[in-house]
Design an enzyme around this catalytic site. Structure first.
Site, PDB file in Angstrom:
ATOM      1  N   CYS A  82      -1.438  -0.713  -3.602  1.00 35.04           N
ATOM      2  CA  CYS A  82      -1.953  -0.594  -2.240  1.00 35.04           C
ATOM      3  C   CYS A  82      -3.455  -0.458  -2.311  1.00 35.04           C
ATOM      4  CB  CYS A  82      -1.294   0.560  -1.496  1.00 35.04           C
ATOM      5  SG  CYS A  82      -1.935   2.144  -1.937  1.00 35.04           S
ATOM      6  N   ARG A 126      -1.274   2.429  -8.191  1.00 34.52           N
ATOM      7  CA  ARG A 126      -0.174   3.334  -7.892  1.00 34.52           C
ATOM      8  C   ARG A 126       1.161   2.914  -8.513  1.00 34.52           C
ATOM      9  NH1 ARG A 126      -0.407   5.200  -1.778  1.00 34.52           N
ATOM     10  NH2 ARG A 126       0.625   7.029  -2.600  1.00 34.52           N
ATOM     11  N   LYS A 171       3.942  15.158   7.276  1.00 35.09           N
ATOM     12  CA  LYS A 171       4.516  13.852   6.880  1.00 35.09           C
ATOM     13  C   LYS A 171       4.932  13.894   5.416  1.00 35.09           C
ATOM     14  CE  LYS A 171       1.540  10.455   5.629  1.00 35.09           C
ATOM     15  NZ  LYS A 171       1.721   9.855   4.304  1.00 35.09           N
ATOM     16  N   ASN A 172       4.043  14.387   4.548  1.00 33.31           N
ATOM     17  CA  ASN A 172       4.315  14.300   3.108  1.00 33.31           C
ATOM     18  C   ASN A 172       5.336  15.326   2.613  1.00 33.31           C
ATOM     19  OD1 ASN A 172       2.675  12.115   3.002  1.00 33.31           O
ATOM     20  ND2 ASN A 172       0.926  13.144   2.057  1.00 33.31           N
ATOM     21  N   ASP A 174      -6.582  13.512  -0.135  1.00 34.27           N
ATOM     22  CA  ASP A 174      -6.317  13.090   1.244  1.00 34.27           C
ATOM     23  C   ASP A 174      -7.351  13.620   2.244  1.00 34.27           C
ATOM     24  OD1 ASP A 174      -4.157  11.709   0.323  1.00 34.27           O
ATOM     25  OD2 ASP A 174      -2.650  13.144   0.986  1.00 34.27           O
ATOM     26  N   ARG A 202       0.600   5.693  11.199  1.00 31.34           N
ATOM     27  CA  ARG A 202       1.544   5.984  10.118  1.00 31.34           C
ATOM     28  C   ARG A 202       1.608   7.481   9.827  1.00 31.34           C
ATOM     29  NH1 ARG A 202       1.115   2.511   4.803  1.00 31.34           N
ATOM     30  NH2 ARG A 202       2.665   4.099   4.341  1.00 31.34           N
TER      31      ARG A 202
HETATM   32  C1  EPZ Z   1       1.302  11.562  -2.811  1.00 30.45           C
HETATM   33  O1  EPZ Z   1       1.304  10.226  -3.291  1.00 30.45           O
HETATM   34  C2  EPZ Z   1       1.000  11.487  -1.328  1.00 30.45           C
HETATM   35  N1  EPZ Z   1       2.036  10.693  -0.670  1.00 30.45           N
HETATM   36  C3  EPZ Z   1      -0.376  10.854  -1.099  1.00 30.45           C
HETATM   37  O2  EPZ Z   1      -0.643  10.907   0.285  1.00 30.45           O
HETATM   38  C4  EPZ Z   1      -1.424  11.702  -1.847  1.00 30.45           C
HETATM   39  O3  EPZ Z   1      -2.681  11.089  -1.741  1.00 30.45           O
HETATM   40  C5  EPZ Z   1      -1.043  11.829  -3.337  1.00 30.45           C
HETATM   41  O4  EPZ Z   1       0.314  12.355  -3.464  1.00 30.45           O
HETATM   42  C6  EPZ Z   1      -1.969  12.733  -4.128  1.00 30.45           C
HETATM   43  O5  EPZ Z   1      -1.994  14.007  -3.561  1.00 30.45           O
HETATM   44  C7  EPZ Z   1       3.148  11.277  -0.273  1.00 30.45           C
HETATM   45  O6  EPZ Z   1       3.358  12.472  -0.459  1.00 30.45           O
HETATM   46  C8  EPZ Z   1       4.149  10.436   0.417  1.00 30.45           C
HETATM   47  P1  EPZ Z   1       0.819  10.788  -7.190  1.00 30.45           P
HETATM   48  P2  EPZ Z   1       1.922   9.860  -4.720  1.00 30.45           P
HETATM   49  O7  EPZ Z   1       2.069  10.306  -7.808  1.00 30.45           O
HETATM   50  O8  EPZ Z   1       3.100  10.733  -4.963  1.00 30.45           O
HETATM   51  C9  EPZ Z   1      -0.809   7.980 -10.740  1.00 30.45           C
HETATM   52  C10 EPZ Z   1      -1.568  10.080   2.326  1.00 30.45           C
HETATM   53  O9  EPZ Z   1      -2.635   9.609   2.777  1.00 30.45           O
HETATM   54  N2  EPZ Z   1       0.621   7.687 -11.019  1.00 30.45           N
HETATM   55  O10 EPZ Z   1       0.536  12.256  -7.247  1.00 30.45           O
HETATM   56  O11 EPZ Z   1       2.085   8.400  -4.780  1.00 30.45           O
HETATM   57  C11 EPZ Z   1      -1.243   7.415  -9.378  1.00 30.45           C
HETATM   58  O12 EPZ Z   1      -1.577   6.062  -9.451  1.00 30.45           O
HETATM   59  C12 EPZ Z   1      -1.193   9.799   0.922  1.00 30.45           C
HETATM   60  O13 EPZ Z   1      -0.791  10.787   2.994  1.00 30.45           O
HETATM   61  C13 EPZ Z   1       0.945   6.890 -12.085  1.00 30.45           C
HETATM   62  O14 EPZ Z   1       0.086   6.393 -12.828  1.00 30.45           O
HETATM   63  O15 EPZ Z   1       0.722  10.295  -5.676  1.00 30.45           O
HETATM   64  C14 EPZ Z   1      -2.393   8.329  -9.037  1.00 30.45           C
HETATM   65  O16 EPZ Z   1      -3.548   7.893  -9.693  1.00 30.45           O
HETATM   66  C15 EPZ Z   1      -1.605   8.551   0.307  1.00 30.45           C
HETATM   67  N3  EPZ Z   1       2.270   6.636 -12.339  1.00 30.45           N
HETATM   68  C16 EPZ Z   1      -1.960   9.685  -9.627  1.00 30.45           C
HETATM   69  O17 EPZ Z   1      -0.967   9.367 -10.617  1.00 30.45           O
HETATM   70  C17 EPZ Z   1       3.265   7.169 -11.572  1.00 30.45           C
HETATM   71  O18 EPZ Z   1       4.453   6.914 -11.847  1.00 30.45           O
HETATM   72  C18 EPZ Z   1      -1.370  10.662  -8.635  1.00 30.45           C
HETATM   73  O19 EPZ Z   1      -0.401  10.010  -7.831  1.00 30.45           O
HETATM   74  C19 EPZ Z   1       2.916   7.996 -10.484  1.00 30.45           C
HETATM   75  C20 EPZ Z   1       1.577   8.246 -10.233  1.00 30.45           C
END
Ligand code: EPZ
Length: 420
Positions: free
Chosen positions: A118, A123, A22-23, A307, A399
């Protein structure tokens, strides 16, 4: 809303085939917005988030032709594409923010809804926005929308992410493919899904190179038509490996390169699981006594994935002693704890650390899902609990896990979907 009825305890035995990731599919589908010529994406998982992304692409004007089994999508973009990504679609899936980079890169403007927070944390998307701004995107936030434009083509830049982010790395790479000149992204996320995205883009003619966490992209004028098969879902595979270990069962997991989950497999070995790896297959056998692990810490790839944190917590509840898990990626990803406590788990939370007393004999209960991975953790716990558990709000599972109840039934779990 559909529910699951799970009659435990069960012992897992058999074979399972891993679906497409998915990701990895989500950013690849978003990147198809860059193309003038048709692209075919194969091995898509049949899950709700993929239908949401395909609907978003359709709402932007893309023509999507799906194969009968819905695993192959041929996507073509007409000349008059739209640039409006509505709240009604974006709010249901945070991954929708990935259309922002390609829309601005290709069409030089976009009005994309902010995804909002969420259950697993706030996020924000500030790293996406500041990186795209450095590439030449101007934007303002108005009424919950990012109103963005660029003065013609984006321009290559050197960008260092303040923190590693999967989504911000993906959005920036996609946008930089059609930018003028060279972009250097530093402190990138290097999850296998991101490497799958850059493989896809390079095969289509993009010029992307990696050295460690630095990604260099030399902009090109256009991308060529290709067929691409998405990688296997490493989190689904990790979930099944945990399930087999938890139930003291034995499982053959097919259709994925074991190398992409080596960290997870090494961790499971420490719990006593016996693991054999072949080219495209993993055989795993759970131990009689699961050994506890003192300090499991989630971390960006190649660390233990966040995850898989909830699933590992279920495993530690059944371990023969005390363990702890530190969640380093999301600030609020312990929603499953209160539900596991309802099944009898002995877990204490202090800030971002969970302390788990093992040897829990789970007793069936009625449970509530909160997010995708928390939901699957509840399914795993219910499958080894004594008695009949009901799991509510399983739309979270739909999902991201393809045909989850069929796959679980085939390996010995007594699970039934109760339709609303
Ligand atoms: C991706 O989310 C995945 N989603 C998530 O999968 C996964 O948990 C996550 O990466 C971490 O591995 C998809 O690939 C669609 P991040 P993403 O940006 O990209 C902070 C699942 O269950 N941050 O790496 O949203 C954020 O809040 C899921 O399949 C900011 O502060 O994760 C978090 O604490 C849910 N500002 C950290 O960074 C930003 O602009 C890492 O988030 C972006 C992120």
């Amino acid at each position: 809303m559909d529910k699951f009825l799970i009659d435990g305890p069960s012992k897992i035995k058999g074979k399972v085939s891993i679906s497409g990731s998915k990701n990895a599919s989500l950013p690849i589908l978003a990147a198809t917005l860059l193309f003038d010529l048709p692209v075919t994406i194969k091995n898509l998982p049949r899950v709700k988030d993929i239908s949401t992304m395909l609907n978003l692409l359709k709402s932007l004007g893309s023509k999507v032709e799906l194969s009968k089994d819905k695993k192959i999508a041929k996507i073509s973009n007409p000349k008059n594409m739209k640039t409006f990504a509505s709240y009604s679609l974006v709010k249901t899936m945070r991954g929708s923010i990935l259309v922002l980079g390609p829309l601005v890169a290709k069409l030089h403007k976009s009005k994309t809804s902010l995804p909002g927070g969420c259950l697993i944390g706030a996020r924000p998307v500030n790293y996406h926005l500041s990186a795209l701004e450095k590439l030449g995107m101007n934007y303002e936030i108005k009424d919950g929308y990012i109103i963005a434009k660029s003065n013609g083509k984006l321009k290559g830049a050197v960008i260092k992410f303040p923190k590693i982010s999967v989504g911000a790395t993906e959005n920036s790479i996609i946008a930089a493919c059609l930018a003028k000149g060279k972009t250097v992204l530093k402190n990138c996320a290097i999850e296998p899904e991101i490497k799958d995205l850059t493989n896809f883009l390079n095969l289509a003619g993009a010029k992307i190179e990696w050295i460690g966490r630095t990604c260099t992209i030399n902009g090109v004028n256009s991308l060529k038509s290709i067929n691409y098969s998405v990688m296997a879902d490493r989190i689904e595979a990790g979930t099944f490996c945990v399930a087999a270990t938890l139930s003291k069962g034995s499982l053959e997991i097919n259709n994925l390169d074991p190398k992409i989950i080596s960290t997870e497999l090494n961790l499971l070995k420490k719990t006593g699981a016996k693991i054999n790896k072949n080219k495209n297959k993993i055989s795993i056998k759970g131990p009689e006594k699961i050994k506890p692990i003192k300090n499991i810490k989630t971390k960006e790839f190649p660390g233990i994935p966040t995850d898989l944190q909830a699933q590992l917590m279920v495993l530690m509840c059944r371990a023969n002693g005390k363990s702890s898990i530190t969640e380093n990626i999301f600030e609020n990803r312990f929603m499953h704890v209160a539900e596991l406590q309802r099944l009898g788990a002995n877990i204490t939370i202090k800030n971002n650390k969970a302390f788990i007393d093992g040897n829990t004999k789970f007793i069936a209960a009625e449970l509530m899902s909160s997010d995708l991975r928390a939901s699957v953790a509840l399914v795993l716990a219910a499958s080894v609990a004594n008695g009949k558990s009901i799991i509510n709000r399983i739309y979270h599972l739909d999902r991201g896990y393809e045909k989850i109840e069929n796959k679980l039934k085939n390996i010995g779990i007594k699970i039934k979907r109760l339709k609303k």
